[in-house]
Design a protein around this motif. Structure first.
Motif, PDB file in Angstrom:
ATOM      1  N   HIS A 182       6.119   9.300  -5.010  1.00 33.63           N
ATOM      2  CA  HIS A 182       6.368   8.746  -3.741  1.00 33.63           C
ATOM      3  C   HIS A 182       7.586   8.188  -3.529  1.00 33.63           C
ATOM      4  N   MET A 202       7.960   4.857  -1.820  1.00 29.86           N
ATOM      5  CA  MET A 202       7.156   3.539  -2.036  1.00 29.86           C
ATOM      6  C   MET A 202       7.901   2.536  -2.226  1.00 29.86           C
ATOM      7  N   ARG A 248       2.177  -1.802  -2.799  1.00 29.94           N
ATOM      8  CA  ARG A 248       3.169  -0.831  -2.871  1.00 29.94           C
ATOM      9  C   ARG A 248       2.602   0.284  -1.822  1.00 29.94           C
ATOM     10  N   SER A 249       3.692   0.294  -0.931  1.00 34.80           N
ATOM     11  CA  SER A 249       3.452   1.383   0.312  1.00 34.80           C
ATOM     12  C   SER A 249       4.521   1.850   0.568  1.00 34.80           C
ATOM     13  N   THR A 250       4.267   3.028   1.475  1.00 36.85           N
ATOM     14  CA  THR A 250       5.587   3.502   2.387  1.00 36.85           C
ATOM     15  C   THR A 250       5.981   2.935   3.643  1.00 36.85           C
ATOM     16  N   ILE A 304       2.677  -4.516   6.806  1.00 39.79           N
ATOM     17  CA  ILE A 304       1.228  -4.148   7.477  1.00 39.79           C
ATOM     18  C   ILE A 304       0.669  -5.472   7.741  1.00 39.79           C
TER      19      ILE A 304
END
Ligand SMILES: [Zn+2]
Length: 67
Positions: A4, A7, A24-26, A30
């Protein structure tokens, strides 16, 4: 191997208890309604209520069936 490429660490803030942590995120940012801090599943506060209702309904139905 980078599965990813987008990420990255993002700040997650919980609107219910105000807790914030990083994942960890795209996503850019959030915001969640419940987190592991305040979710009933983790705190156990409403666990008996949530599972009790379902069991109670089942018991009532089985009681009717035996009569
Ligand atoms: Zn929370």
């Amino acid at each position: 191997m980078n599965q990813h490429p987008n990420m990255h660490l993002v700040d997650v803030s919980c609107s219910a208890c105000g807790a914030s942590f990083r994942v960890r995120s795209t996503a850019e940012a959030i915001s969640i309604d419940v987190c592991s801090n305040c979710h009933p599943l983790y705190t156990g506060r409403e666990r008996t209520v949530a599972s009790g209702g379902r069991v109670e309904r089942f018991n009532r139905r089985s009681a009717l069936a035996t009569v």
